[in-house]
Design a protein around this motif. Structure first.
Motif, PDB file in Angstrom:
ATOM      1  N   ALA A  71      73.213  72.549  12.874  1.00  0.00           N
ATOM      2  CA  ALA A  71      72.162  72.450  13.889  1.00  0.00           C
ATOM      3  C   ALA A  71      70.852  73.077  13.419  1.00  0.00           C
ATOM      4  O   ALA A  71      69.787  72.793  13.984  1.00  0.00           O
ATOM      5  CB  ALA A  71      72.613  73.112  15.188  1.00  0.00           C
ATOM      6  N   GLN A  72      70.911  73.920  12.407  1.00  0.00           N
ATOM      7  CA  GLN A  72      69.716  74.578  11.885  1.00  0.00           C
ATOM      8  C   GLN A  72      69.053  73.784  10.756  1.00  0.00           C
ATOM      9  O   GLN A  72      68.030  74.214  10.224  1.00  0.00           O
ATOM     10  CB  GLN A  72      70.077  75.977  11.375  1.00  0.00           C
TER      11      GLN A  72
ATOM     12  N   LEU B 232      78.484  66.012   9.193  1.00  0.00           N
ATOM     13  CA  LEU B 232      78.886  67.399   8.952  1.00  0.00           C
ATOM     14  C   LEU B 232      79.656  67.939  10.149  1.00  0.00           C
ATOM     15  O   LEU B 232      79.460  67.505  11.288  1.00  0.00           O
ATOM     16  CB  LEU B 232      77.645  68.270   8.706  1.00  0.00           C
ATOM     17  N   PHE B 233      80.542  68.902   9.901  1.00  0.00           N
ATOM     18  CA  PHE B 233      81.283  69.552  10.978  1.00  0.00           C
ATOM     19  C   PHE B 233      80.372  70.579  11.645  1.00  0.00           C
ATOM     20  O   PHE B 233      79.945  71.541  11.005  1.00  0.00           O
ATOM     21  CB  PHE B 233      82.537  70.236  10.433  1.00  0.00           C
ATOM     22  N   ASP B 234      80.077  70.375  12.927  1.00  0.00           N
ATOM     23  CA  ASP B 234      79.114  71.235  13.626  1.00  0.00           C
ATOM     24  C   ASP B 234      79.542  72.696  13.684  1.00  0.00           C
ATOM     25  O   ASP B 234      78.699  73.592  13.736  1.00  0.00           O
ATOM     26  CB  ASP B 234      78.886  70.727  15.057  1.00  0.00           C
ATOM     27  N   SER B 235      80.845  72.940  13.700  1.00  0.00           N
ATOM     28  CA  SER B 235      81.351  74.306  13.872  1.00  0.00           C
ATOM     29  C   SER B 235      81.493  75.055  12.548  1.00  0.00           C
ATOM     30  O   SER B 235      81.918  76.205  12.533  1.00  0.00           O
ATOM     31  CB  SER B 235      82.709  74.270  14.587  1.00  0.00           C
TER      32      SER B 235
ATOM     33  N   MET C 170      67.731  67.754   5.081  1.00  0.00           N
ATOM     34  CA  MET C 170      68.641  68.787   4.582  1.00  0.00           C
ATOM     35  C   MET C 170      70.092  68.398   4.845  1.00  0.00           C
ATOM     36  O   MET C 170      70.970  68.620   4.011  1.00  0.00           O
ATOM     37  CB  MET C 170      68.312  70.132   5.218  1.00  0.00           C
ATOM     38  N   LYS C 171      70.354  67.798   6.011  1.00  0.00           N
ATOM     39  CA  LYS C 171      71.717  67.360   6.316  1.00  0.00           C
ATOM     40  C   LYS C 171      72.195  66.328   5.298  1.00  0.00           C
ATOM     41  O   LYS C 171      73.350  66.360   4.856  1.00  0.00           O
ATOM     42  CB  LYS C 171      71.783  66.784   7.729  1.00  0.00           C
ATOM     43  N   LYS C 172      71.295  65.390   4.928  1.00  0.00           N
ATOM     44  CA  LYS C 172      71.663  64.379   3.933  1.00  0.00           C
ATOM     45  C   LYS C 172      71.996  65.047   2.597  1.00  0.00           C
ATOM     46  O   LYS C 172      72.949  64.667   1.916  1.00  0.00           O
ATOM     47  CB  LYS C 172      70.514  63.392   3.743  1.00  0.00           C
ATOM     48  N   ARG C 173      71.201  66.053   2.223  1.00  0.00           N
ATOM     49  CA  ARG C 173      71.439  66.741   0.950  1.00  0.00           C
ATOM     50  C   ARG C 173      72.765  67.511   0.979  1.00  0.00           C
ATOM     51  O   ARG C 173      73.510  67.505   0.000  1.00  0.00           O
ATOM     52  CB  ARG C 173      70.274  67.690   0.640  1.00  0.00           C
ATOM     53  N   VAL C 174      73.036  68.159   2.096  1.00  0.00           N
ATOM     54  CA  VAL C 174      74.316  68.865   2.231  1.00  0.00           C
ATOM     55  C   VAL C 174      75.466  67.858   2.195  1.00  0.00           C
ATOM     56  O   VAL C 174      76.501  68.097   1.556  1.00  0.00           O
ATOM     57  CB  VAL C 174      74.345  69.701   3.525  1.00  0.00           C
ATOM     58  N   GLY C 175      75.281  66.715   2.867  1.00  0.00           N
ATOM     59  CA  GLY C 175      76.306  65.670   2.834  1.00  0.00           C
ATOM     60  C   GLY C 175      76.560  65.162   1.431  1.00  0.00           C
ATOM     61  O   GLY C 175      77.703  64.904   1.040  1.00  0.00           O
TER      62      GLY C 175
END
Length: 248
Positions: free
Chosen positions: A136-137, A89-92, A142-147
């Protein structure tokens, strides 16, 4: 849908792919297993056209990816979604901006339409109300699901997964496995998954292929692979230190 024919790729004199032959069936989940460093990620980058082989062909519905010019390749890539290892994911960017990024780049949809689709894809992966959060939150799961939401946001025909359960605990890994199955069955998409997570492979695969020594050495259904007598396959599937595969 995807036919890989005698694919070869070497780096600094080392043959990473040494004549890979594999068919990825339309509307099915094909899982490619193998040890770390065996070239699984290299193979998936060839499928999506991020790398060019030294020789061999990759046919997508009969069209040879390796012979396409960059503009043609970009058009074919729109048929793909990809969940990178670690989600990438793009951190910004917020969650909504991350998921909506392909729509902003490749469609003429307005902001309201993009946000509507983002919300739909978040619900599809079991997340709601997280649009304004930053990567970062988010927890690893959750990151995998967003990905995954970003990978399916353009309604692709083919989704590629690079180690979807890496860095996750067993409970979260099982949850991601369920999610992969649910989205594939709901969307009737072609999935290709690379992993060394055997539990994941057994749960989601229609077909399993093992990459070793730069080639697909065995492939079959889950039951066929479980009963396969190749000592390399047996050792890997059983996770044993003893056998022809050596620790390194």
């Amino acid at each position: 849908m995807i036919k890989i024919i005698d694919l070869k790729k070497s780096f600094q004199g080392r043959d990473v792919l040494d004549g890979v032959n594999l068919t990825i069936e339309k509307g099915k989940i094909t899982v490619i297993i193998g040890r770390s460093g065996e070239g699984k990620s290299v193979l998936i980058k060839h499928i999506i056209g991020l790398m060019k082989p030294d020789s061999g062909r990759i046919l997508i519905d009969g069209d040879d990816m390796t012979a396409l010019r960059e503009r043609e390749l970009n058009e074919v890539r729109k048929r793909f979604g990809m969940l990178f290892q670690g989600a990438a994911l793009f951190d910004s960017m917020t969650v909504a901006e991350n998921i909506g990024f392909p729509l902003v780049e490749h469609t003429n949809l307005d902001d309201e339409e993009v946000l509507k689709i983002v919300g739909e894809k978040l619900r599809r992966v079991g997340l709601e109300g997280v649009e304004s959060l930053m990567p970062a939150q988010l927890s690893g799961g959750m990151k995998k699901r967003v990905g995954l939401a970003r990978a399916i946001v353009m309604d692709p025909e083919i989704v590629l997964f690079d180690e979807p359960t890496s860095e996750l605990d067993p409970v979260m890994s099982d949850s991601i496995a369920d999610l992969v199955l649910e989205t594939q069955q709901a969307l009737h998409t072609t999935y290709a998954v690379i992993t060394h997570d055997i539990t994941l492979a057994y749960k989601i695969a229609d077909r399993i292929a093992m990459l070793h020594g730069g080639r697909i050495i065995e492939e079959g259904s889950v039951e066929e692979m479980k009963s396969n007598e190749n000592p390399i396959v047996r050792q890997f599937l059983e996770g044993r230190a003893q056998g022809p595969l050596k620790a390194y």
